[in-house]
Design a protein around this motif. Structure first.
Motif, PDB file in Angstrom:
ATOM      1  N   GLY A  33       0.809  -1.212   0.000  1.00 37.31           N
ATOM      2  CA  GLY A  33       0.000   0.000   0.000  1.00 37.31           C
ATOM      3  C   GLY A  33       0.839   1.258   0.000  1.00 37.31           C
ATOM      4  O   GLY A  33       0.563   2.211  -0.738  1.00 37.31           O
ATOM      5  N   LYS A  34       1.865   1.270   0.819  1.00 36.28           N
ATOM      6  CA  LYS A  34       2.757   2.436   0.895  1.00 36.28           C
ATOM      7  C   LYS A  34       3.469   2.641  -0.433  1.00 36.28           C
ATOM      8  O   LYS A  34       3.568   3.762  -0.934  1.00 36.28           O
ATOM      9  CB  LYS A  34       3.763   2.247   2.021  1.00 36.28           C
ATOM     10  CG  LYS A  34       4.672   3.437   2.231  1.00 36.28           C
ATOM     11  CD  LYS A  34       5.540   3.250   3.466  1.00 36.28           C
ATOM     12  CE  LYS A  34       6.302   4.494   3.810  1.00 36.28           C
ATOM     13  NZ  LYS A  34       7.588   4.620   3.200  1.00 36.28           N
ATOM     14  N   MET A  35       3.955   1.551  -1.029  1.00 39.61           N
ATOM     15  CA  MET A  35       4.661   1.663  -2.300  1.00 39.61           C
ATOM     16  C   MET A  35       3.712   2.132  -3.405  1.00 39.61           C
ATOM     17  O   MET A  35       4.086   2.979  -4.224  1.00 39.61           O
ATOM     18  CB  MET A  35       5.293   0.329  -2.691  1.00 39.61           C
ATOM     19  CG  MET A  35       6.062   0.378  -4.008  1.00 39.61           C
ATOM     20  SD  MET A  35       7.532   1.431  -3.962  1.00 39.61           S
ATOM     21  CE  MET A  35       8.655   0.355  -3.080  1.00 39.61           C
ATOM     22  N   ALA A  36       2.493   1.609  -3.426  1.00 43.61           N
ATOM     23  CA  ALA A  36       1.525   2.023  -4.448  1.00 43.61           C
ATOM     24  C   ALA A  36       1.255   3.526  -4.340  1.00 43.61           C
ATOM     25  O   ALA A  36       1.224   4.240  -5.351  1.00 43.61           O
ATOM     26  CB  ALA A  36       0.239   1.221  -4.302  1.00 43.61           C
ATOM     27  N   MET A  39       4.225   5.469  -5.645  1.00 46.30           N
ATOM     28  CA  MET A  39       4.322   5.437  -7.108  1.00 46.30           C
ATOM     29  C   MET A  39       3.331   6.405  -7.746  1.00 46.30           C
ATOM     30  O   MET A  39       3.661   7.080  -8.721  1.00 46.30           O
ATOM     31  CB  MET A  39       4.115   4.025  -7.650  1.00 46.30           C
ATOM     32  CG  MET A  39       5.259   3.065  -7.351  1.00 46.30           C
ATOM     33  SD  MET A  39       6.856   3.615  -8.017  1.00 46.30           S
ATOM     34  CE  MET A  39       7.635   4.293  -6.535  1.00 46.30           C
ATOM     35  N   VAL A  40       2.139   6.517  -7.185  1.00 46.33           N
ATOM     36  CA  VAL A  40       1.165   7.489  -7.699  1.00 46.33           C
ATOM     37  C   VAL A  40       1.717   8.898  -7.532  1.00 46.33           C
ATOM     38  O   VAL A  40       1.713   9.705  -8.468  1.00 46.33           O
ATOM     39  CB  VAL A  40      -0.201   7.346  -7.000  1.00 46.33           C
ATOM     40  CG1 VAL A  40      -1.099   8.539  -7.301  1.00 46.33           C
ATOM     41  CG2 VAL A  40      -0.880   6.057  -7.416  1.00 46.33           C
ATOM     42  N   ASN A  41       2.214   9.207  -6.331  1.00 48.11           N
ATOM     43  CA  ASN A  41       2.774  10.543  -6.076  1.00 48.11           C
ATOM     44  C   ASN A  41       3.942  10.853  -6.997  1.00 48.11           C
ATOM     45  O   ASN A  41       4.064  11.973  -7.497  1.00 48.11           O
ATOM     46  CB  ASN A  41       3.201  10.675  -4.612  1.00 48.11           C
ATOM     47  CG  ASN A  41       2.022  10.678  -3.671  1.00 48.11           C
ATOM     48  OD1 ASN A  41       0.908  11.017  -4.037  1.00 48.11           O
ATOM     49  ND2 ASN A  41       2.261  10.268  -2.433  1.00 48.11           N
ATOM     50  N   GLU A  44       2.759  11.327 -10.747  1.00 44.06           N
ATOM     51  CA  GLU A  44       2.111  12.623 -10.939  1.00 44.06           C
ATOM     52  C   GLU A  44       3.110  13.747 -11.187  1.00 44.06           C
ATOM     53  O   GLU A  44       2.754  14.771 -11.765  1.00 44.06           O
ATOM     54  CB  GLU A  44       1.239  12.963  -9.736  1.00 44.06           C
ATOM     55  CG  GLU A  44       0.003  12.101  -9.650  1.00 44.06           C
ATOM     56  CD  GLU A  44      -0.812  12.309  -8.385  1.00 44.06           C
ATOM     57  OE1 GLU A  44      -0.261  12.882  -7.392  1.00 44.06           O
ATOM     58  OE2 GLU A  44      -1.979  11.893  -8.357  1.00 44.06           O
ATOM     59  N   LYS A  45       4.363  13.568 -10.783  1.00 37.62           N
ATOM     60  CA  LYS A  45       5.399  14.590 -10.954  1.00 37.62           C
ATOM     61  C   LYS A  45       6.189  14.419 -12.244  1.00 37.62           C
ATOM     62  O   LYS A  45       7.033  15.256 -12.562  1.00 37.62           O
ATOM     63  CB  LYS A  45       6.356  14.544  -9.760  1.00 37.62           C
ATOM     64  CG  LYS A  45       5.694  14.895  -8.450  1.00 37.62           C
ATOM     65  CD  LYS A  45       6.637  14.704  -7.284  1.00 37.62           C
ATOM     66  CE  LYS A  45       5.893  14.959  -5.978  1.00 37.62           C
ATOM     67  NZ  LYS A  45       6.628  14.485  -4.825  1.00 37.62           N
ATOM     68  N   GLN A  46       5.941  13.353 -12.987  1.00 40.36           N
ATOM     69  CA  GLN A  46       6.722  13.063 -14.182  1.00 40.36           C
ATOM     70  C   GLN A  46       6.251  13.895 -15.370  1.00 40.36           C
ATOM     71  O   GLN A  46       5.043  14.065 -15.578  1.00 40.36           O
ATOM     72  CB  GLN A  46       6.634  11.577 -14.551  1.00 40.36           C
ATOM     73  CG  GLN A  46       7.147  10.645 -13.489  1.00 40.36           C
ATOM     74  CD  GLN A  46       8.540  10.992 -13.023  1.00 40.36           C
ATOM     75  OE1 GLN A  46       9.483  11.067 -13.809  1.00 40.36           O
ATOM     76  NE2 GLN A  46       8.683  11.224 -11.730  1.00 40.36           N
ATOM     77  N   LEU A  50      -0.552  12.444 -17.445  1.00 42.67           N
ATOM     78  CA  LEU A  50      -1.845  13.091 -17.645  1.00 42.67           C
ATOM     79  C   LEU A  50      -2.902  12.689 -16.620  1.00 42.67           C
ATOM     80  O   LEU A  50      -3.907  13.375 -16.476  1.00 42.67           O
ATOM     81  CB  LEU A  50      -2.377  12.777 -19.053  1.00 42.67           C
ATOM     82  CG  LEU A  50      -1.485  13.203 -20.211  1.00 42.67           C
ATOM     83  CD1 LEU A  50      -2.052  12.685 -21.522  1.00 42.67           C
ATOM     84  CD2 LEU A  50      -1.311  14.713 -20.233  1.00 42.67           C
ATOM     85  N   GLY A  51      -2.709  11.564 -15.934  1.00 41.72           N
ATOM     86  CA  GLY A  51      -3.682  11.101 -14.962  1.00 41.72           C
ATOM     87  C   GLY A  51      -3.703   9.588 -14.894  1.00 41.72           C
ATOM     88  O   GLY A  51      -2.974   8.918 -15.638  1.00 41.72           O
ATOM     89  N   HIS A  52      -4.552   9.067 -14.012  1.00 39.55           N
ATOM     90  CA  HIS A  52      -4.666   7.606 -13.898  1.00 39.55           C
ATOM     91  C   HIS A  52      -6.014   7.229 -13.295  1.00 39.55           C
ATOM     92  O   HIS A  52      -6.700   8.064 -12.694  1.00 39.55           O
ATOM     93  CB  HIS A  52      -3.521   7.015 -13.068  1.00 39.55           C
ATOM     94  CG  HIS A  52      -3.699   7.197 -11.599  1.00 39.55           C
ATOM     95  ND1 HIS A  52      -3.416   8.375 -10.954  1.00 39.55           N
ATOM     96  CD2 HIS A  52      -4.180   6.354 -10.648  1.00 39.55           C
ATOM     97  CE1 HIS A  52      -3.686   8.245  -9.672  1.00 39.55           C
ATOM     98  NE2 HIS A  52      -4.166   7.032  -9.451  1.00 39.55           N
ATOM     99  N   GLU A  53      -6.363   5.971 -13.459  1.00 41.09           N
ATOM    100  CA  GLU A  53      -7.549   5.365 -12.864  1.00 41.09           C
ATOM    101  C   GLU A  53      -7.147   3.985 -12.376  1.00 41.09           C
ATOM    102  O   GLU A  53      -6.312   3.329 -13.000  1.00 41.09           O
ATOM    103  CB  GLU A  53      -8.669   5.241 -13.904  1.00 41.09           C
ATOM    104  CG  GLU A  53      -9.088   6.570 -14.480  1.00 41.09           C
ATOM    105  CD  GLU A  53      -9.694   6.493 -15.851  1.00 41.09           C
ATOM    106  OE1 GLU A  53     -10.200   7.523 -16.290  1.00 41.09           O
ATOM    107  OE2 GLU A  53      -9.649   5.424 -16.497  1.00 41.09           O
ATOM    108  N   SER A  54      -7.742   3.541 -11.275  1.00 42.60           N
ATOM    109  CA  SER A  54      -7.353   2.257 -10.722  1.00 42.60           C
ATOM    110  C   SER A  54      -8.530   1.583 -10.026  1.00 42.60           C
ATOM    111  O   SER A  54      -9.348   2.255  -9.402  1.00 42.60           O
ATOM    112  CB  SER A  54      -6.209   2.460  -9.716  1.00 42.60           C
ATOM    113  OG  SER A  54      -5.661   1.231  -9.320  1.00 42.60           O
ATOM    114  N   ALA A  55      -8.592   0.272 -10.141  1.00 46.41           N
ATOM    115  CA  ALA A  55      -9.621  -0.519  -9.461  1.00 46.41           C
ATOM    116  C   ALA A  55      -9.017  -1.870  -9.100  1.00 46.41           C
ATOM    117  O   ALA A  55      -8.158  -2.392  -9.816  1.00 46.41           O
ATOM    118  CB  ALA A  55     -10.833  -0.715 -10.373  1.00 46.41           C
ATOM    119  N   ARG A  56      -9.475  -2.427  -7.968  1.00 44.51           N
ATOM    120  CA  ARG A  56      -8.962  -3.734  -7.566  1.00 44.51           C
ATOM    121  C   ARG A  56     -10.059  -4.529  -6.888  1.00 44.51           C
ATOM    122  O   ARG A  56     -10.694  -4.067  -5.970  1.00 44.51           O
ATOM    123  CB  ARG A  56      -7.786  -3.599  -6.605  1.00 44.51           C
ATOM    124  CG  ARG A  56      -7.339  -4.966  -6.067  1.00 44.51           C
ATOM    125  CD  ARG A  56      -5.974  -4.981  -5.465  1.00 44.51           C
ATOM    126  NE  ARG A  56      -4.912  -4.726  -6.408  1.00 44.51           N
ATOM    127  CZ  ARG A  56      -4.459  -5.605  -7.302  1.00 44.51           C
ATOM    128  NH1 ARG A  56      -4.992  -6.782  -7.406  1.00 44.51           N
ATOM    129  NH2 ARG A  56      -3.474  -5.281  -8.097  1.00 44.51           N
TER     130      ARG A  56
END
Length: 111
Positions: A33-36, A39-41, A44-46, A50-56
């Motif tokens: 969870g911490k790594m995920a 990675m999102v943070n 977002e700086k790269q 442009l954005g992302h969506e995620s589902a699990r």
């Protein structure tokens, strides 16, 4: 009814690229969870993000959107992302697949 923050990425007019990451997790949750979140943070700086969506549920799907193939290649090579990829193969995923697509058209609906 109060409008919730959109879970759907606000992408620009096409063309742009989508990276689809489909995965099945192992039982190991240690640090995932911490790594995920990291990675999102970081993504977002790269440049070119442009954005992302995620589902699990049983199958996890994350779609990230990028302005170019070069921005995708650059993100793949970020050292922290390389480390997360390695940890995913060693601990967190029993299988995964990455697909890179050119988005030529998009449309939608919202209230």
């Amino acid at each position: 009814m109060k409008k919730e923050e959109s879970l759907i990425a606000n992408t620009p007019a096409p063309p742009y690229y989508a990276v689809i990451f489909s995965s099945i997790r192992t039982e190991i949750d240690e640090g995932y969870g911490k790594m995920a979140e990291e990675m999102v943070n970081l993504a977002e700086k790269q440049p070119g993000y442009l954005g992302h969506e995620s589902a699990r549920e049983r199958l996890g799907i994350t779609v990230s959107y990028w302005e170019s193939l070069e921005s995708i290649r650059n993100w793949k090579m970020v050292s922290e992302h390389l480390f997360a990829q390695r940890m995913g193969r060693e601990k967190w995923y029993s299988s995964y697949k990455t697909r890179i697509c050119l988005v030529e058209r998009d449309y939608g609906f919202e209230f």
